[in-house]
Design a protein around this motif. Structure first.
Motif, mmCIF file in Angstrom:
data_model
loop_
_atom_site.group_PDB
_atom_site.id
_atom_site.type_symbol
_atom_site.label_atom_id
_atom_site.label_comp_id
_atom_site.label_asym_id
_atom_site.label_seq_id
_atom_site.Cartn_x
_atom_site.Cartn_y
_atom_site.Cartn_z
ATOM 1 N N PRO A 84 0.842 -1.208 0.000
ATOM 2 C CA PRO A 84 0.000 0.000 0.000
ATOM 3 C C PRO A 84 0.874 1.255 0.000
ATOM 4 C CG PRO A 84 0.008 -1.053 2.167
ATOM 5 C CD PRO A 84 0.677 -1.998 1.230
ATOM 6 N N VAL A 85 0.397 2.274 -0.695
ATOM 7 C CA VAL A 85 1.139 3.534 -0.754
ATOM 8 C C VAL A 85 1.178 4.158 0.636
ATOM 9 C CG1 VAL A 85 1.206 5.834 -1.765
ATOM 10 C CG2 VAL A 85 0.457 3.883 -3.142
ATOM 11 N N LYS A 86 2.364 4.530 1.052
ATOM 12 C CA LYS A 86 2.528 5.137 2.373
ATOM 13 C C LYS A 86 3.059 6.551 2.239
ATOM 14 C CE LYS A 86 3.204 0.873 5.001
ATOM 15 N NZ LYS A 86 4.053 0.170 6.013
ATOM 16 N N ILE A 87 2.772 7.353 3.220
ATOM 17 C CA ILE A 87 3.222 8.749 3.215
ATOM 18 C C ILE A 87 3.993 9.014 4.500
ATOM 19 C CG2 ILE A 87 1.341 9.602 1.752
ATOM 20 C CD1 ILE A 87 -0.137 10.431 4.274
ATOM 21 N N PRO A 88 4.987 9.917 4.440
ATOM 22 C CA PRO A 88 5.749 10.238 5.658
ATOM 23 C C PRO A 88 4.982 11.231 6.526
ATOM 24 C CG PRO A 88 6.614 11.479 3.808
ATOM 25 C CD PRO A 88 5.541 10.597 3.248
ATOM 26 N N ILE A 89 5.151 11.085 7.817
ATOM 27 C CA ILE A 89 4.544 12.045 8.745
ATOM 28 C C ILE A 89 5.338 13.346 8.671
ATOM 29 C CG2 ILE A 89 4.114 12.552 11.183
ATOM 30 C CD1 ILE A 89 3.530 9.636 11.605
ATOM 31 N N PRO A 90 4.659 14.481 8.400
ATOM 32 C CA PRO A 90 5.374 15.758 8.244
ATOM 33 C C PRO A 90 5.871 16.303 9.579
ATOM 34 C CG PRO A 90 3.021 16.134 8.137
ATOM 35 C CD PRO A 90 3.206 14.649 8.216
ATOM 36 N N SER A 91 6.823 17.230 9.490
ATOM 37 C CA SER A 91 7.339 17.890 10.692
ATOM 38 C C SER A 91 6.413 19.039 11.080
ATOM 39 C CB SER A 91 8.748 18.432 10.435
ATOM 40 O OG SER A 91 9.192 19.189 11.548
ATOM 41 N N VAL A 92 6.028 19.074 12.354
ATOM 42 C CA VAL A 92 5.153 20.143 12.855
ATOM 43 C C VAL A 92 5.788 20.867 14.038
ATOM 44 C CG1 VAL A 92 3.054 19.011 12.051
ATOM 45 C CG2 VAL A 92 3.937 18.505 14.343
ATOM 46 N N ALA A 93 7.056 20.567 14.332
ATOM 47 C CA ALA A 93 7.717 21.159 15.497
ATOM 48 C C ALA A 93 7.743 22.681 15.378
ATOM 49 C CB ALA A 93 9.138 20.617 15.634
ATOM 50 N N ASN A 94 7.533 23.345 16.511
ATOM 51 C CA ASN A 94 7.581 24.806 16.639
ATOM 52 C C ASN A 94 6.437 25.506 15.916
ATOM 53 O OD1 ASN A 94 10.014 24.745 18.163
ATOM 54 N ND2 ASN A 94 11.172 24.470 16.263
ATOM 55 N N MET A 95 5.390 24.769 15.504
ATOM 56 C CA MET A 95 4.181 25.388 14.956
ATOM 57 C C MET A 95 3.159 25.568 16.070
ATOM 58 S SD MET A 95 3.530 23.299 11.411
ATOM 59 C CE MET A 95 4.771 23.153 10.131
ATOM 60 N N SER A 96 2.203 26.478 15.847
ATOM 61 C CA SER A 96 1.088 26.584 16.782
ATOM 62 C C SER A 96 0.232 25.325 16.668
ATOM 63 C CB SER A 96 0.233 27.810 16.476
ATOM 64 O OG SER A 96 -0.398 27.683 15.221
ATOM 65 N N THR A 142 5.229 14.634 16.993
ATOM 66 C CA THR A 142 4.108 13.724 16.799
ATOM 67 C C THR A 142 4.485 12.324 17.242
ATOM 68 O OG1 THR A 142 4.840 13.327 14.526
ATOM 69 C CG2 THR A 142 3.138 15.011 14.845
ATOM 70 N N ASP A 143 3.468 11.512 17.413
ATOM 71 C CA ASP A 143 3.640 10.091 17.692
ATOM 72 C C ASP A 143 2.719 9.322 16.742
ATOM 73 O OD1 ASP A 143 4.284 7.655 18.723
ATOM 74 O OD2 ASP A 143 3.024 7.828 20.510
ATOM 75 N N PRO A 144 3.259 8.601 15.760
ATOM 76 C CA PRO A 144 4.662 8.317 15.438
ATOM 77 C C PRO A 144 5.451 9.577 15.078
ATOM 78 C CG PRO A 144 3.166 6.819 14.282
ATOM 79 C CD PRO A 144 2.338 7.911 14.843
ATOM 80 N N SER A 145 6.767 9.459 15.113
ATOM 81 C CA SER A 145 7.633 10.617 14.930
ATOM 82 C C SER A 145 7.680 11.032 13.471
ATOM 83 C CB SER A 145 9.040 10.301 15.443
ATOM 84 O OG SER A 145 9.581 9.192 14.732
ATOM 85 N N VAL A 146 8.252 12.226 13.236
ATOM 86 C CA VAL A 146 8.346 12.792 11.896
ATOM 87 C C VAL A 146 9.130 11.857 10.978
ATOM 88 C CG1 VAL A 146 10.393 14.112 12.556
ATOM 89 C CG2 VAL A 146 9.064 14.813 10.579
ATOM 90 N N GLY A 147 8.650 11.709 9.743
ATOM 91 C CA GLY A 147 9.319 10.862 8.768
ATOM 92 C C GLY A 147 8.847 9.430 8.738
ATOM 93 N N THR A 148 8.098 8.996 9.768
ATOM 94 C CA THR A 148 7.601 7.621 9.782
ATOM 95 C C THR A 148 6.599 7.421 8.643
ATOM 96 O OG1 THR A 148 7.838 7.555 12.194
ATOM 97 C CG2 THR A 148 6.440 5.880 11.179
ATOM 98 N N LEU A 149 6.717 6.325 7.930
ATOM 99 C CA LEU A 149 5.831 6.043 6.803
ATOM 100 C C LEU A 149 4.572 5.347 7.304
ATOM 101 C CD1 LEU A 149 8.405 4.813 4.119
ATOM 102 C CD2 LEU A 149 7.308 7.057 4.292
ATOM 103 N N VAL A 150 3.413 5.916 6.991
ATOM 104 C CA VAL A 150 2.129 5.349 7.395
ATOM 105 C C VAL A 150 1.177 5.457 6.206
ATOM 106 C CG1 VAL A 150 2.413 5.915 9.842
ATOM 107 C CG2 VAL A 150 1.367 7.577 8.300
ATOM 108 N N VAL A 151 0.093 4.688 6.261
ATOM 109 C CA VAL A 151 -0.906 4.746 5.191
ATOM 110 C C VAL A 151 -1.775 5.988 5.399
ATOM 111 C CG1 VAL A 151 -0.947 2.255 4.893
ATOM 112 C CG2 VAL A 151 -2.512 3.327 6.517
ATOM 113 N N PRO A 152 -2.302 6.585 4.316
ATOM 114 C CA PRO A 152 -3.197 7.744 4.467
ATOM 115 C C PRO A 152 -4.384 7.405 5.365
ATOM 116 C CG PRO A 152 -2.556 7.476 2.175
ATOM 117 C CD PRO A 152 -2.059 6.266 2.894
ATOM 118 N N GLY A 153 -4.787 8.389 6.157
ATOM 119 C CA GLY A 153 -5.892 8.186 7.081
ATOM 120 C C GLY A 153 -5.476 7.647 8.433
ATOM 121 N N SER A 154 -4.166 7.438 8.631
ATOM 122 C CA SER A 154 -3.695 6.937 9.924
ATOM 123 C C SER A 154 -3.869 8.004 11.000
ATOM 124 C CB SER A 154 -2.217 6.540 9.831
ATOM 125 O OG SER A 154 -2.034 5.484 8.923
ATOM 126 N N HIS A 155 -4.071 7.543 12.218
ATOM 127 C CA HIS A 155 -4.217 8.453 13.349
ATOM 128 C C HIS A 155 -2.828 8.837 13.881
ATOM 129 C CE1 HIS A 155 -8.623 8.256 14.213
ATOM 130 N NE2 HIS A 155 -8.489 7.256 13.357
#
Length: 640
Positions: free
Chosen positions: A415-427, A461-474
């Protein structure tokens, strides 16, 4: 109106009451507030506690029916276990007896409830008094009540505008748990007479089909409620409860923005998910619905396939045995149980229990008239269509077979996976938007103490930034809750009081209400000398720090009897100067202080000059001059 609650206490009077305006000798009935198909509601007075209450009385003509008795008592038991500010409280229950004729008496139950001063949502909607923000806020209140009742194991099953009160302070009160059931018992969606329970405009598809209901059924009704608050009309309209129920099962509602252009795309997406025919496609709990509504207020849409974009044949399709119209038999009143005659075909009023679309065909299911005799041409056309369908089915099966053969001989694709983006230091809001844009589902944020990241700022985030997950993951968003400890700033000394308070506030500390005044030879008046706790101390966030403020003065030391050099040094240490006045003193040795202009212990202004009297040796006395002795003359004799 009080918020205190007590468990219902059931009372039974052994004899018929002679004055039914006072129940159980305690509750005095007043004006009639409302009348439904099953019960009347009066304003009442609790004469024991002196408070205003609402008293709900089962209609005497229905009191002989065990089903109505059970439903009425079930409402009291359901709500008595709930203690939430958005749910109408039950104070007491009981029964009174009335003369049923022919020498028999009938026991009529009543419920004593919290009196809510306000109007129902139905009145506000009909008066078009709600704007978008108010509608969202009121729906959040209803969802808060549902979240609590669902956690307590209670499904309401009849969420509609008439069952939601809005107080004068805009507080929400959900009421009428008359058809509520415990979740463990929620399979009982139909009465013994096979009548579907619920109100037509707000009926979930599974209720219309007579299937098991759960908390998600209430959320569908809440979505219908929000739709009507935003557009002043329910998502479906029809001439009868049957047609409304059919639409809930089969048809897709138009987007709310179609009827109210002020409704945003984000709110459209929330209602698209909330009105899904399949429960698995809706919000899975009231908390998720509330999160999506709050995100929609910030313009964040729900990342799901909008029901409005799907065709009527793609959405809500059920297996034939589940969607059979026979499950719509026997709607019987408001909530389809109240037994009142229909009024205007709005679906909130009752139909006779044996109602059918074709009065001459009692054996046919409700809403489906008898099939008429077909002509020869119609039969021929039907045979042609049947042949086309059969041919199409054969082609489809052949295509499926080829597809399965191809699939079985291919390696399964990951299945196509996407990396979790970086959100550090954002509101928090910006980080939530980034996760939604990445086709992820952010869960409720987790607050984490952090000494470096400001409060309210995303840490990760948890999972951490860069982790590959399927779209729609929590994904769980980690947000800083501020530092676990704070250091008192070290550079407060010499600052003005206002500047020092700002510095404390910036690091999460609070300046004390009362300052300590102290003397200082160097710190100007009104500036900070020090703090308590001392600068550099580590304290908890929000701690109070007392400021020590300079008076601009110094305390005068004792100079008398000191040598001049010591007195001068003592004054210099205090930032004072010495003005010397010398005075002869024959008793003390020279250079000793005998007086000072400001006495010991008195306060002197910083940098002032102190007059000091110092001894000096007396001046020497003058030596007396000698008188010369006359000398005799040189001749030594006398003339003559």
């Amino acid at each position: 109106m009080t918020t205190r609650r007590s468990a219902p206490a059931h009372r039974e009077d052994s004899t018929p009451v002679t004055d039914q305006r006072v129940l159980n000798g305690r509750y005095e009935l007043g004006e009639l507030l409302g009348r439904g198909g099953m019960a009347d509601v009066h304003r009442g007075t609790d004469t024991l506690l002196g408070r205003t209450v609402a008293v709900k009385l089962l209609r005497a003509d229905l009191a002989r029916d065990p089903q109505f008795q059970a439903r009425f008592k079930r409402e009291a038991h359901a709500v008595a276990s709930l203690n939430h500010p958005s749910i109408v409280a039950i104070y007491d229950t009981g029964e009174y007896t009335v003369d049923g004729g022919h020498g028999e008496t009938v026991r009529v139950p009543y419920i004593v409830m919290e009196y809510v001063s306000g109007r129902t949502l139905r009145e506000l909607i009909r008066g078009k008094e709600l704007d978008i923000e108010q509608a969202v806020e009121l729906c959040l209140g209803v969802l808060s009540a549902l979240e609590y009742s669902h956690k307590a194991g209670i499904v309401h099953r009849d969420i509609k505008p008439g069952n939601v009160m809005v107080g004068e302070d805009n507080t929400v009160k959900v009421m009428d748990f008359g058809i509520a059931r415990a979740i463990a018992d929620s399979a009982a969606t139909m009465t013994q007479t096979q009548a579907v329970v619920g109100t037509a405009q707000y009926l979930s598809p599974e209720q219309a089909r007579g299937e098991t209901v759960d908390a998600r059924s209430d959320l569908y009704s809440a979505a219908c409620l929000l739709f009507e608050m935003l557009t002043s009309r329910p998502p479906f309209t029809g001439d009868s409860p049957v047609s409304l129920a059919y639409q809930h099962v089969r048809e897709t509602p138009a987007a709310p923005s179609t009827f109210n252009p002020e409704v945003s795309e984000a709110l459209d997406s929330v209602l698209a998910k909330g009105l899904q025919k399949e429960r698995a496609d809706r919000f899975q709990d009231a908390a998720a619905f509330r999160r999506a509504l709050r995100a929609a207020r910030n313009g964040i849409a729900v990342p799901a396939i909008a029901a409005y974009e799907a065709g009527p044949d793609d959405v809500g399709q059920e297996p034939a045995e589940d969607a059979a119209p026979e499950t719509l038999v026997g709607f019987t009143g408001i909530g389809f149980l109240d037994g009142q005659p229909p009024a205007g075909g709005r679906g909130e009023e009752p139909l006779p229990a044996n109602y059918t679309e074709d009065a001459d065909d009692e054996a046919m299911p409700l809403g489906f008239p008898r099939e008429r005799e077909r002509t020869r041409r119609q039969k021929s056309r039907r045979r042609a269509w049947t042949a086309v369908v059969i041919l199409f089915t054969v082609l489809v099966l052949a295509g499926v077979g080829l597809g399965l053969y191809y699939f079985m001989n291919q390696r399964p694709e990951e299945p196509v996976k996407i990396p979790i983006p970086s959100v550090a230091n954002m509101s928090e809001a910006a980080a939530t938007r980034v996760l939604y844009d990445a086709k992820l589902v952010p869960d409720a944020p987790v607050r984490v103490k952090d000494d470096k990241v400001p409060q309210g700022t995303a840490i990760g985030t948890d999972p951490s930034v860069g982790t590959l997950v399927v779209p729609g993951s929590h994904v769980t968003l980690k947000v800083s809750d501020g530092p676990s400890a704070v250091t008192v700033p070290k550079d407060l000394a010499g600052q003005t009081e206002a500047a020092a308070r700002d510095m404390l506030r910036n690091v999460g500390l609070v300046g004390g209400n009362k300052n300590t005044i102290a003397n200082s030879p160097t710190v100007p008046a009104g500036s900070v000398i020090g703090t308590n706790p001392a600068p550099g101390a580590v304290v908890a966030p929000g701690s109070t720090v007392e400021l020590v403020i300079s008076s601009g003065k110094v305390k005068m030391p004792q100079l008398i009897k000191l040598p001049k050099s010591e007195a001068e040094k003592a004054l210099a240490d205090l930032g004072l100067t010495m003005r010397i006045v010398e005075q002869e003193n024959s008793v003390l040795q020279p250079g000793i202080v005998t007086a000072q202009s400001i006495p010991e212990g008195a306060l002197a202004e910083q940098g002032s000059a102190i007059t000091v009297t110092i001894t000096k040796a007396p001046a020497p006395k003058p030596t007396p001059s000698e008188t010369p002795t006359p000398k005799p003359s040189a001749s030594g004799g006398r003339k003559g």
